[in-house]
Design an enzyme around this catalytic site. Structure first.
Site, PDB file in Angstrom:
ATOM      1  N   TYR A   1       3.432  16.167  15.994  1.00  0.00           N
ATOM      2  CA  TYR A   1       4.014  15.076  14.866  1.00  0.00           C
ATOM      3  C   TYR A   1       5.568  15.427  15.159  1.00  0.00           C
ATOM      4  O   TYR A   1       6.181  14.553  15.790  1.00  0.00           O
ATOM      5  CB  TYR A   1       3.703  15.523  13.762  1.00  0.00           C
TER       6      TYR A   1
ATOM      7  N   ALA B   1       7.486  -8.399   8.891  1.00  0.00           N
ATOM      8  CA  ALA B   1       8.774  -7.879   8.407  1.00  0.00           C
ATOM      9  C   ALA B   1       9.930  -7.666   9.720  1.00  0.00           C
ATOM     10  O   ALA B   1      11.073  -7.709   9.423  1.00  0.00           O
ATOM     11  CB  ALA B   1       8.672  -6.778   7.534  1.00  0.00           C
TER      12      ALA B   1
ATOM     13  N   LEU C   1       7.586   0.871   6.244  1.00  0.00           N
ATOM     14  CA  LEU C   1       6.931   0.106   7.273  1.00  0.00           C
ATOM     15  C   LEU C   1       6.057   1.190   8.007  1.00  0.00           C
ATOM     16  O   LEU C   1       6.797   2.214   8.411  1.00  0.00           O
ATOM     17  CB  LEU C   1       7.603  -0.627   8.196  1.00  0.00           C
ATOM     18  N   ALA C   2       4.842   0.835   8.188  1.00  0.00           N
ATOM     19  CA  ALA C   2       4.100   1.730   9.016  1.00  0.00           C
ATOM     20  C   ALA C   2       3.049   0.843  10.002  1.00  0.00           C
ATOM     21  O   ALA C   2       2.102   0.423   9.574  1.00  0.00           O
ATOM     22  CB  ALA C   2       3.109   2.790   8.251  1.00  0.00           C
TER      23      ALA C   2
ATOM     24  N   THR D   1       0.980  -1.139  -0.017  1.00  0.00           N
ATOM     25  CA  THR D   1       0.116  -0.124   0.068  1.00  0.00           C
ATOM     26  C   THR D   1       0.767   1.140  -0.011  1.00  0.00           C
ATOM     27  O   THR D   1       2.114   1.194   0.116  1.00  0.00           O
ATOM     28  CB  THR D   1      -1.036   0.183   1.255  1.00  0.00           C
ATOM     29  N   GLY D   2       0.253   2.402  -0.273  1.00  0.00           N
ATOM     30  CA  GLY D   2       0.866   3.756  -0.013  1.00  0.00           C
ATOM     31  C   GLY D   2       2.091   3.642  -0.814  1.00  0.00           C
ATOM     32  O   GLY D   2       2.441   3.419  -1.859  1.00  0.00           O
ATOM     33  N   TYR D   3       3.216   4.677  -0.135  1.00  0.00           N
ATOM     34  CA  TYR D   3       4.309   4.811  -0.600  1.00  0.00           C
ATOM     35  C   TYR D   3       5.196   3.505  -0.873  1.00  0.00           C
ATOM     36  O   TYR D   3       5.962   3.387  -1.906  1.00  0.00           O
ATOM     37  CB  TYR D   3       5.223   5.454   0.184  1.00  0.00           C
TER      38      TYR D   3
ATOM     39  N   TYR E   1       2.502  -7.487   5.228  1.00  0.00           N
ATOM     40  CA  TYR E   1       1.619  -8.075   6.204  1.00  0.00           C
ATOM     41  C   TYR E   1       0.144  -7.717   5.894  1.00  0.00           C
ATOM     42  O   TYR E   1      -0.498  -6.984   6.423  1.00  0.00           O
ATOM     43  CB  TYR E   1       1.866  -7.669   7.691  1.00  0.00           C
TER      44      TYR E   1
END
Length: 394
Positions: free
Chosen positions: A237, A112, A141-142, A51-53, A74
């Site tokens: 943030y 991972a 990874l997020a 997904t995403g980046y 995952y």
């Protein structure tokens, strides 16, 4: 089965396989429209590839540079009438597209962070039909938690300020209601746990292992993704728990760069634009900020999604044939359009006066909501969402 979005809070519990596939095809078309990436990667390993980046990185490498790719993610398959996760469908769509082009592709599903997955990747790269040493290693990874592969301890990340409680505006992106929210100060333990999950230790473990196993080609590049953002999000943030983790990630990049330099390689942190992701949707203040940012950038013709960001990163930063441009801290910046002075001045002006009543005039809330649904394969052009999806596709 007719699949509709079922939204609970900042999550959607369903995903549409045809919509996810169409989203992947859209990204492939964008990369192809830009032509080949001269000197781009030939063999890429992407951690967080679904997904995403991370997915955008895999697509840009494969369809912009004809790279063979090994992806790690995952994701959850469908079960008992429940749809799979969007990343599962997007990985399937990527593999089908790569197969049509005759491009090497392999995807491994699992944690991972674990030693078991690291060993599985090494075995896959070294296999007779494997990629062998890679010249691009993307770490994207997020995750909300991490089980440490050595100690077995479980760490959980939190989103909190570090120096003082913080109150500011937030947006319920499902209802369009603007209100105030306060986040309490993090404990030192929460800061350390967030660093363990979102910092650079696991990235360094991967690079050390790949070096040890001679699976990084001479001149290999590794890149991890980060975010800085504007003043309005700084307390929670960049100056909060996540920022502490990002500082650790950037310090790790400097260590990794020193390790790779002897073989002509480099390690970079790429600072990217704020976008609608499953992770950003859970961060107070970000849905409102992103909605305002979208309006301002779209009005100026500057808006980019994940694939536009990564494609520009590859073409205009990492693979120009010359020195990679970085800021004073050694970071690659593709958030340059977001952080333009005129863009941020307009965002700040709207932020100071936005409320529920004027939201549609001062922010692109519909665009935010649309992009959120697109994460799960909904709202994609030319997909018939009223049609039954065959059971074998779910």
């Amino acid at each position: 089965m007719i699949i509709e979005p079922r939204i609970r809070g900042f999550l959607c519990t369903t995903a549409h396989p045809l919509g996810c596939a169409a989203s992947v095809e859209e990204q492939i078309r964008h990369v192809r429209s830009k032509g080949n990436i001269p000197g781009g990667p030939r063999k890429a390993l992407i951690i967080g590839s679904s997904t995403g980046y991370g997915l955008a990185s895999r697509i840009a490498a494969a369809f912009g540079s004809a790279a063979g790719t090994l992806g790690v993610a995952y994701e959850r398959p469908a079960e008992r009438g429940r749809t799979a996760s969007p990343g599962w469908y997007q990985t399937q769509a990527f593999e089908e597209a790569a197969a049509k082009e005759g491009l090497y592709h392999k995807s491994l599903m699992g944690d991972a962070f674990s030693n078991e997955m690291k060993a599985e990747v090494v075995a896959a790269l070294k296999a007779k039909d494997g990629l062998g040493p890679v010249d691009l290693f993307v770490y994207s990874l997020a995750a909300p938690r991490r089980v440490h592969p050595v100690t077995g301890e479980t760490y959980r990340s939190v989103l909190k300020p570090i120096t003082a409680p913080y109150t500011n505006k937030t947006l319920d992106f499902n209802t369009g209601v603007v209100s105030d929210v306060t986040l309490e100060i993090a404990t030192q333990e929460e800061v350390e746990q967030t660093i363990q999950v979102m910092g650079g230790e696991d990235w360094e473990m991967w690079v050390d292992l790949l070096q040890k196993e001679n699976l990084l080609a001479p001149g290999a590049v590794t890149v991890a993704y980060s975010y800085i953002g504007p003043d309005v999000t700084q307390p929670v943030y960049r100056n909060g728990t996540i920022g502490a983790a990002k500082d650790h990630l950037e310090a790790t990049a400097h260590r990794l760069d020193a390790k790779l330099r002897a073989s002509g390689g480099h390690a970079y942190v790429s600072v990217n634009k704020a976008l609608v992701t499953q992770a950003s949707s859970a961060i107070p203040f970000m849905p409102l900020y992103i909605s305002i940012l979208y309006k301002v950038m779209k009005d100026r013709g500057l808006h980019e999604g994940c694939i536009e960001q990564v494609d520009r990163l590859f073409r205009d930063r990492l693979y120009t044939g010359g020195a990679v441009p970085t800021d004073e801290k050694g970071r690659v910046r593709v958030d340059d359009l977001e952080m333009r002075e005129d863009v941020q001045a307009e965002v700040k002006r709207f932020w100071e006066t936005v409320d529920t009543a004027n939201l549609l005039k001062q922010a692109d809330w519909p665009g935010y909501h649309s992009d959120f649904l697109r994460l799960f394969g909904f709202g994609i052009a030319d997909v018939d969402y009223a049609a039954d999806v065959p059971e074998e596709m779910i």
